[in-house]
Enzyme design. Structure first.
Site, PDB file in Angstrom:
ATOM      1  CE  LYS A 272      -6.942  -0.350   1.150  1.00 26.98           C
ATOM      2  NZ  LYS A 272      -7.814  -0.313   2.484  1.00 26.98           N
TER       3      LYS A 272
ATOM      4  CB  SER B 158      -0.999  -0.056   1.309  1.00 30.31           C
ATOM      5  OG  SER B 158      -0.272   0.077   2.447  1.00 30.31           O
TER       6      SER B 158
ATOM      7  CG  HIS C 238      -3.711  -1.741  -1.619  1.00 26.64           C
ATOM      8  ND1 HIS C 238      -4.429  -0.257  -1.263  1.00 26.64           N
ATOM      9  CD2 HIS C 238      -3.705  -1.882  -0.105  1.00 26.64           C
ATOM     10  CE1 HIS C 238      -4.307   0.102  -0.275  1.00 26.64           C
ATOM     11  NE2 HIS C 238      -4.014  -0.722   0.676  1.00 26.64           N
TER      12      HIS C 238
END
Lengths: 405, 101
Positions: A244, A185, A213
């Protein structure tokens, strides 16, 4: 000694930034209007730091699903899955995740943070060993701390170093569990997953991959780095988040291991917290459908990522090692990072400041994350603001012009 | 697999192939790693506090210990690192691990 005296140096720094008006840790958006735009006062801000990779937070079908569930099933579950029962939606989302990953089992957690806490603290017991990549997220380190396994840290993205540490542990009893991430990240770099899988096989260890991610970002089907690397069968557990690419909140773990469901009654961060509300579950289910049905979102996202990465590199910024939707410019130090951040915000661009110990190797980062919802024009505007501030602060050469495109 | 050079690096010491497990040797390694850091501290002793005197944050402490692990070819579990406050604590923890390794 007053209770908060121990925070005195930190507090001084916090208050200094607060009074200078450049405190990234206390920013409030008066109104977020789309995946890429917000208002602060009446100033329009271009959002380039939200991790909203697929831009699904305002998707009509996603919002409609949430509204319908909210009206039909109420605002919250008011309890935990174990003590107060599951809703159909929890099970439905678990089946959808298992189906997406082609796995036998799935388990939903209330946050991504809790997914790591819940899995790592449960699967590795007192006499087992967790081996964590040096750059793993705080939730992975906290999950390790919550459990009772012995914890070893290995050098970031270094399978040979992992192997050396497993060799040192070879005569020590207990299972060995390796934890790495898909996309890291802070710098947006990916793990050499095939090499890690080979080490895992060599030492008879288990492998956990956190795709927080990379879910919906990497892979032909959006299943993440394990799909790209062709080693999904070697990944015993995939952990991830809904907050996300899926635009909600919550976390999950999928796996094939026989007896997986026992985790539901040994994982404290699963047991002792309220389950996700029906509206969040419904929105996440719909977002997962969109993720699967619209591979074009992923292509758009990666085009935007490459545009930003190439543009910033071209301007002369020092970046992370590969173009992914997390694009971090390495700053000479924290003060420049704060100055850069606040000047960008004043110009109308929101990014993130990331500082040690959250960053690797003591780096001060100005971190951006792009979305499939960004237009190429928005990325160009962001690059213009980066160029102007970079020159003002003397970080990039004044005469360097950005190549067209 | 890449990066083999680092793994094969021999811990420096009195004689190749022979591990010196003495506290003096371990202290020498710890101080040496700190002196080789970008901002070497002016003064080092067993009483030096890792957080207060060296100004290392939680991740920097783990990076520092990782460097020492490689030099001594041992593994320091993270919960042991959490208990360490001074360089003297570190040296004695490392000494204990080295003997049992």
């Amino acid at each position: 000694m007053a209770l908060f005296d121990k925070f005195a140096p930190l507090r001084a720094a916090y208050e200094r930034h607060e009074s200078a008006g450049d405190n990234p840790f206390s920013i409030v958006f008066d109104r977020v209007v789309s995946p890429t735009e917000a208002l602060i006062g009446n100033r329009e801000i271009l959002l380039l730091g939200t991790n909203n990779y697929l831009g699904l937070t305002y998707d009509k079908a996603v919002v409609a699903s949430a509204v319908e569930a909210l009206q039909a099933l109420g605002s919250g579950t008011t309890g935990s899955r174990i003590a107060n029962g599951s809703y159909q939606g929890h099970r439905e989302l678990e089946r959808a995740l298992a189906d997406f990953y082609g796995r036998r089992h799935a388990m939903v957690f209330s946050t991504g943070y809790q997914a790591n806490l819940g899995i790592l603290s449960a699967i590795a017991g007192k006499h087992d060993h967790l081996l964590l990549d040096a750059d793993c997220h705080a939730s992975i380190y906290d999950g390790a701390k919550l459990g009772q396994a012995q914890v070893t840290r290995f050098r970031h993205n270094d399978p040979a170093d992992l192997a050396a540490r497993l060799r040192r542990l070879a005569d020590t009893p207990g299972d060995k569990v390796i934890v790495v991430e898909g996309i890291y990240s802070m710098l947006g770099d990916t793990a050499p997953l095939a090499a890690f899988a080979a080490v895992k096989r060599e030492f008879g260890a288990y492998l956990v991959v956190d795709e927080a991610h990379s879910l919906g970002v990497l892979g032909a089907s959006g299943r993440g780095l394990a799909e790209v690397a062709g080693v999904e069968a070697e990944c015993d557990f995939i952990v991830g988040t809904f907050s996300k690419s899926l635009g909600g909140v919550g976390g999950f773990c999928v796996g094939d291991m026989e007896g997986f469901d026992i985790l539901r009654v040994v994982s404290r961060p699963y047991m002792f917290t309220a389950s996700p509300p029906p509206s969040v579950i419904a929105a996440t289910l719909e977002a997962l459908r969109q993720l699967r049905a619209r591979p074009a979102l992923r292509q758009r996202l990666m085009e935007n990522a490459r545009q930003l990465y190439a543009g910033l590199a071209d301007l002369g910024f020092t970046l992370g090692p590969e173009p992914n939707p997390v694009v971090s410019a390495i700053m000479p130090g924290p003060e420049i990072a704060f100055a850069f951040w606040s000047r960008l915000l004043a110009a109308g661009l929101y990014t993130n400041v990331s500082l040690p110990p959250a960053t690797p190797r003591g780096l001060a980062l100005l971190r951006s994350s792009v979305s499939a919802a960004h237009t190429p024009e928005q990325i160009d505007r962001a690059l213009d603001m980066f160029a102007a501030v970079g020159r003002e602060l003397g970080l990039i050469a004044p005469e360097r012009a950005r190549a067209a495109g | 697999m890449g990066g083999g050079a680092r793994v094969n690096r021999k811990p420096f010491g009195p004689a190749a192939g022979y591990m010196d497990t003495s506290v003096e040797h371990i202290r020498e390694v710890v101080f040496d790693v700190l002196r080789a850091s970008p901002n070497p501290p002016a003064e080092l002793s067993d009483a030096t506090s890792i957080v207060a005197d060296l100004g290392l944050d939680s991740v920097a402490v783990m990076d520092f210990v990782m460097e020492i692990e490689d030099r001594l070819d041992i593994t320091v579990p993270l919960d042991k690192i959490a208990e360490i406050e001074t360089l003297g604590d570190l040296v004695s923890t490392l000494g204990g691990l080295k003997v049992s390794a």
